[in-house]
Enzyme design. Structure first.
Site, PDB file in Angstrom:
ATOM      1  N   SER A 119       0.860  -1.186   0.000  1.00 38.63           N
ATOM      2  CA  SER A 119       0.000   0.000   0.000  1.00 38.63           C
ATOM      3  C   SER A 119       0.890   1.226   0.000  1.00 38.63           C
ATOM      4  O   SER A 119       2.045   1.164   0.451  1.00 38.63           O
ATOM      5  CB  SER A 119      -0.884   0.002   1.250  1.00 38.63           C
ATOM      6  OG  SER A 119      -1.547   1.240   1.402  1.00 38.63           O
ATOM      7  N   TYR A 132      -2.125  -0.487  10.478  1.00 38.17           N
ATOM      8  CA  TYR A 132      -2.059  -0.858   9.062  1.00 38.17           C
ATOM      9  C   TYR A 132      -0.788  -0.301   8.427  1.00 38.17           C
ATOM     10  O   TYR A 132      -0.060  -1.012   7.714  1.00 38.17           O
ATOM     11  CB  TYR A 132      -3.301  -0.308   8.364  1.00 38.17           C
ATOM     12  CG  TYR A 132      -3.390  -0.598   6.879  1.00 38.17           C
ATOM     13  CD1 TYR A 132      -3.763  -1.851   6.420  1.00 38.17           C
ATOM     14  CD2 TYR A 132      -3.122   0.401   5.940  1.00 38.17           C
ATOM     15  CE1 TYR A 132      -3.862  -2.119   5.061  1.00 38.17           C
ATOM     16  CE2 TYR A 132      -3.226   0.146   4.581  1.00 38.17           C
ATOM     17  CZ  TYR A 132      -3.598  -1.109   4.145  1.00 38.17           C
ATOM     18  OH  TYR A 132      -3.692  -1.365   2.803  1.00 38.17           O
TER      19      TYR A 132
END
Length: 234
Positions: A119, A132
């Protein structure tokens, strides 16, 4: 979309996820042979079990795409120990276990491709996604180390780093933010799209484009390729 792209390119595709129904749905859309192997990749025994079944049916894994992931959206001080650990287990430890299992056979054969779906959160820090973000930073570090170790073996290791993609994961993120803030979901979705210079969410097939490039090229390794509409320039 990644599975469909690889299937169309002639790869036999083994699918794994917790939901057998979802696997059946995806497998039904593939153009070539497939295996559906329900498993929870955070279970330490699941990785070996999945690989054993693939090897029994088809032989060693040649292309490994690690695409399981989820996010906890809340301020860092509100993240529980359990949520923190679950993010590390799913987004970092599970890819490590799969890579550890796949690499020896790839090296023995002199060819392999590993692609971790990371990501842009693995490159920058954003508020309210601390666990995350930490796990995705770790995943990119894992990719870089593995690629350095394997550079002369014929095995490449890369990360693909999407921004906000039009997927069920983003849908869930929007729902959780709406529940926490009281803002309309449509406004939240638009605000995520507006974070990207192209002013829209990334399409899943655009992520598949980057994965396919990593599979095709022997000269691309150790990279974390942004697919984010220009959000993170690197």
């Amino acid at each position: 979309m990644i599975a469909a792209r690889l299937s169309a390119a002639g790869h036999r595709v083994a699918l794994t996820a917790r939901s057998a129904d979802q696997l059946t749905e995806v497998a039904g859309k593939l153009s070539g042979p497939s295996l559906s192997l329900p498993a929870d990749v955070t279970d330490p025994d699941a990785t070996n079990s999945v690989f054993d079944k693939i090897e029994e049916a088809w032989g060693p894994v040649e292309v490994l795409v690690l695409n399981a992931g989820a996010a906890v959206a809340k301020p860092l001080t509100k993240v529980t120990d359990e949520e923190w650990q679950s993010q590390l287990e799913l987004n970092l430890t599970a890819p490590f276990r799969a890579m550890r299992r796949a690499i020896p056979a790839m090296v023995e054969r002199g060819w392999g491709r590993i692609v971790v779906i990371a990501s842009t959160a693995g490159k920058i820090g954003e508020p309210n996604v601390g666990a995350y973000t930490a796990s995705k930073h770790g995943a990119i570090g894992l990719v870089r180390t593995a690629s350095a170790e394997l550079a002369r073996t014929g095995v490449t290791v890369n990360a693909v780093c999407p921004g906000y993609v039009d997927t069920p994961m983003t849908d869930g993120w929007v729902t959780r933010i709406a529940a926490r803030t009281g803002k309309p979901e449509a406004d939240i979705r638009q605000s995520l799209a507006d974070k990207q210079p192209i002013r829209r969410l990334i399409a899943p097939d655009e992520v598949a484009d980057a994965v396919e490039l990593c599979v095709l090229s022997a000269a691309i390794t150790g990279q974390a390729i942004n697919v984010d509409g220009g959000t993170v320039q690197s």
